[in-house]
Scaffold this active site. Sequence first.
Site, short mmCIF file in Angstrom:
data_model
loop_
_atom_site.label_atom_id
_atom_site.label_comp_id
_atom_site.label_asym_id
_atom_site.label_seq_id
_atom_site.Cartn_x
_atom_site.Cartn_y
_atom_site.Cartn_z
N HIS A 222 0.82 -1.21 0.00
CA HIS A 222 0.00 0.00 0.00
C HIS A 222 0.85 1.27 0.00
CE1 HIS A 222 -3.32 2.58 1.89
NE2 HIS A 222 -3.88 2.07 0.83
N LYS A 224 3.16 4.43 -1.12
CA LYS A 224 3.24 5.37 -2.25
C LYS A 224 4.56 6.11 -2.11
CE LYS A 224 -1.40 4.94 -1.44
NZ LYS A 224 -1.99 4.23 -0.29
N ASP A 229 16.70 10.92 -7.82
CA ASP A 229 18.15 11.17 -7.65
C ASP A 229 18.61 11.12 -6.20
OD1 ASP A 229 18.46 11.44 -10.37
OD2 ASP A 229 18.33 13.63 -10.35
N HIS A 398 -9.24 11.20 2.35
CA HIS A 398 -8.35 10.04 2.18
C HIS A 398 -6.99 10.26 2.83
CE1 HIS A 398 -5.93 7.09 -0.31
NE2 HIS A 398 -6.98 6.35 0.02
N LYS A 400 -3.87 10.61 5.50
CA LYS A 400 -3.46 9.86 6.68
C LYS A 400 -2.44 10.71 7.43
CE LYS A 400 -3.98 6.84 2.99
NZ LYS A 400 -5.33 6.44 3.11
N ASP A 405 0.79 16.89 19.76
CA ASP A 405 1.05 18.14 20.46
C ASP A 405 1.43 19.25 19.47
OD1 ASP A 405 0.46 16.89 22.86
OD2 ASP A 405 2.54 16.34 23.26
#
Length: 480
Positions: A222, A224, A229, A398, A400, A405
Site C-alpha cells: 500500500h 506510495k 536522484d 483520504h 493519513k 502536540d
Amino acid sequence: MRFDWSHLGTLLAIIHLLGLIAACHAILNTRTSQGAIAWAVSLATMPYLTLVPYLFLGRSKFAGYADARRLRNETLRSRAHAPDWDKLVSAGEWPADELGVRVIRTFARLGGMPLVPGNAVRTLVNGEATFSAIFDAIERAQHYVIVQFFIVRADALGDMLKDVLLDCRKRGVRVFFLYDSIGSFDLPASYVHELQDGGVEVHPFSTKRHFVNRFQLNFRNHRKIVVVDGQHAFVGGHNVGIEYLGANARLSPWRDTHIELRGPAVANVQFAFTEDWYWATQQLPGCEPPTVVPRDGDDMYCLVLPTGPADRQETCSLFFVEAINAAKKRVWITTPYLVPDEAVFSALRLAALRGVDVRIMIPSRHDHYVVFEASMLYAFDAVRAGIRIFRYKPGFLHQKVVLIDDVAAAIGSANLDNRSFRLNFEIMVLTVHRGFAAEVEAMLLRDFEQTFEIDRSEYRDAPAWRKITMHLARLFAPIL
C-alpha cells in the site's frame, strides 16, 4: 440416470474435514484472538461458505518476504549503501527533550531506522499540488527515478506519468516502477509493455513467489513512494488515478495529503523501496543514493517507518499506540477508515481520560460500504469514550495524518484500520519540528472548518436495519 447420494455424502464429509483442518490452521496462525475465533467457528460450522474466502483472506503473515529479507539483509544493506544504523544517533538532544528519549528510541526500533536531522519537509495538499511537484521533480531528474504506487490506472493521470517517465529514459535517466498486482488489477498489459519497450524497469509486487501465499488477496503493498536522484522523496496518500484529482463526481472533491522530503532521510525512504524491489525481482535496483549533507539552520528531524506483515511485531499498530501515548496535550488523526484494533482504541480512550484533546477526522462519504458501516459503530464507541469524531463534508477524505502536540506530525500511507496494522505494507514519515507541526495544524484546522462533529445520536437515531448492518460489518473488522 440416477444420482448417487453416497457421492454427495462423501463430498460433504471432505468439505467438513477441510473446514476443520482450516479451523486448526486459523487457530495456530491468526494473529488476534478475535480473528482466530471468528475464522475457526465459521470454518467448523459453515465450511461451504468460508473455505474459499479463507483461502484468499485467511493468512495474516506474509511467508517468504521476512525470511528473504533476514537471510539477505546484510548483503542487501551493504550493496544498497543503506545507512549504518548503529553509528547514527537515534535521539538528538532537541527531539529527545520534546518527545522524550523513550518515545524516540521506540519509534527508531519499530521502524528499524534512526531519527535523522537536517531535512526539509513540505506538505502537498490534494492531487494537483502533489502531482505537479512529483512531475516537476521527475522532469529535472539526472540519474534515476523510483516510482511505487498501490493503484496505477491507465487514465489521463496515468498517461501523464507514463509520458514523463518515458521522457526520462530518452534522456538516459534510469527508471524503476513498482505497482501492486491487486491494487492495480485493472492496469492494462499494454500500459506496462509501453513502459518496458521504452526502457523503464517495471514489475508488479506480488505474493505469488511462494505457494503458501499464491491465492492471497492480503499482503498488499500500500506504499506510495517516489524518489528522484536520492534528493527528493514523495510519500503520502495519493495513488495514480483521476479520482485523486477529484474527477470522481460521487467522491469529489477528493481530500488527500502528500509530503515532499529532502535531506538525509530520503535515503531511508529509498531503502524501503529497495527491499520491496528486491522481493519482486530478486535484484537490487543498482541506484545508490548520494551522501546528503544535513541542511544548516533549523533542523527537521525525520524518522521513516516502513511497516508490514513481514515484521516480527505488529509495527504499524504499535506506532499508532506509541504516538497516542506520547501526546501530552493533543493528538489529531485523519483517516478514511476508522476500524482500530483493541490496542489502538485503548490508547485513544486512555489519552482522552488523561485530558488529551483527542480528535479523529473521518469522511462523511464512503468508497467502501462495509468499512464505512463498521467505522460508524467504532465512531459511536469513540464518542462514548470522550473521543471527538468529526466528519469531513465537502468530499471524500483520504489523507493519513497524525499530529502530536505542537511538536511532531506523521504523514504517509497507513490508515487507522486492521488492514494497515497487520495486512498491508505501509510507510509513514514522522517529522519532529515545531514549525512543521504548526504547518500541519493550520492545514487540519482548515479541514476542521469543513466538518461537523458527531454525537451519540448518529447511532441512536439510526433505523434498526442500519444498526444491524453496522454490527454485521464490524464482524469483519480483522480483515477490513
